[in-house]
Design a protein around this motif. Sequence first.
Motif, short mmCIF file in Angstrom:
data_model
loop_
_atom_site.label_atom_id
_atom_site.label_comp_id
_atom_site.label_asym_id
_atom_site.label_seq_id
_atom_site.Cartn_x
_atom_site.Cartn_y
_atom_site.Cartn_z
N THR A 80 0.98 -1.23 -0.05
CA THR A 80 -0.06 0.15 -0.09
C THR A 80 0.70 1.36 -0.05
O THR A 80 1.81 1.40 0.71
CB THR A 80 -0.93 -0.12 1.02
N GLY A 81 0.45 2.23 -0.76
CA GLY A 81 1.53 3.36 -1.07
C GLY A 81 2.61 3.23 -1.89
O GLY A 81 2.99 4.22 -2.22
N GLN A 82 2.82 2.10 -2.53
CA GLN A 82 3.94 1.91 -3.48
C GLN A 82 3.42 2.59 -4.79
O GLN A 82 2.28 2.58 -5.38
CB GLN A 82 4.20 0.55 -3.61
N HIS A 83 4.46 3.22 -5.35
CA HIS A 83 4.30 3.79 -6.67
C HIS A 83 4.57 2.60 -7.85
O HIS A 83 5.75 1.90 -7.54
CB HIS A 83 5.02 5.07 -7.00
N GLY A 112 0.73 4.61 -11.66
CA GLY A 112 0.05 5.12 -10.38
C GLY A 112 0.44 4.81 -9.26
O GLY A 112 1.69 4.33 -8.99
N GLN A 113 -0.39 4.56 -8.01
CA GLN A 113 -0.19 4.38 -6.77
C GLN A 113 -1.07 3.35 -6.07
O GLN A 113 -2.11 3.54 -6.52
CB GLN A 113 -0.05 5.67 -5.66
N MET A 115 -3.52 2.48 -3.68
CA MET A 115 -4.20 2.94 -2.69
C MET A 115 -4.51 2.06 -1.57
O MET A 115 -4.74 2.45 -0.40
CB MET A 115 -5.56 3.50 -3.43
N ILE A 142 -5.60 0.97 -7.69
CA ILE A 142 -4.60 1.53 -8.19
C ILE A 142 -5.13 2.83 -8.81
O ILE A 142 -6.23 2.67 -9.46
CB ILE A 142 -3.76 1.11 -9.05
N ASP A 144 -4.35 6.90 -10.43
CA ASP A 144 -3.43 7.47 -11.26
C ASP A 144 -3.54 9.28 -10.58
O ASP A 144 -4.51 9.93 -10.68
CB ASP A 144 -3.64 7.87 -12.65
#
Length: 296
Positions: A80-83, A112-113, A115, A142, A144
């Motif tokens: 979680t939070g990873q790009h 994206g990231q 979420m 995910i 953007d």
Amino acid sequence: MRSFFKFFSVLCLIVIIAVAAFVYIKYWRSQHNTVNNNLYTVAYGNISETVSASGTVAPQREAVINAFYDGYVKKIYVKTGQHVKAGDPLVSVVESLQAGQQVFPMIAPYAGQVMIINKNEGEDVLKTTTSDATNTDYIMKIADLSHYYVDAKVPEMNIAQIKKGQQVTIKVISIANKTYKGVVDIIASAPMPQQNSFASQQVLYPVHIRIENPDHALRIGMSAVADIAISHKNHVLLLPHDFLHEHHNSYYVVLKDGKTVPVTTGLQNSSEVEITKGLTAGQQVRRINFFNAAAD
């Protein structure tokens, strides 16, 4: 002993005089301020007429990652939070956790990231094709975050006034003492689906507002109120609403000397109104006396 009582009497007298003087000064100031607050000096300013709409903060786009068949989460490749970049592996789903089954990871559809991750490795998943709010069995989401938007809802009575490119001032409920700038980007041609059959339900149109996020404080799902500027004028005479009288769909003001003057109004918002005719800059007008107005 007598000298003590004399001293005490003088001290009490001084205290009484001081208290009386304080009360008098406070009363005088309150009366003086009341007179000043009941007068307003007409001056030039800028005014925007706005339409307000509530909404929520949303990303540029969001992908819900679902299982294509019933099975189990074999491996989660992200946190979680990873790009992530387009094509990066996200998760693999297998029909059985027994060894030997070939694994084909599901990949990120765009950069994206991550979420939220809704499943754990080894947890069972069901085949899901829907990505709407009723879907609770998704694996992850995910988003953007290259741009943020406010998905606003504009009432039917105001939708004809909304145009692409209009400037918007946005207040996010959870971020106090801060306003954000935005611009109308997309206006829906059809209203939102109604949740029930009540005839009195308000018809609302979705409006997509692009919002600036300079402090990176915005989060997806935050509640927001958007004030869309439908008209704007610079250097016009302005008057607060509580100094403007209305009578039979016409307007007038009461000058400092008690004289009544009819006026013509222009743009207005929640706090003030443009005066297009009847007043000049520097004139002083009286605040409405609501007790007298109610008596009339």
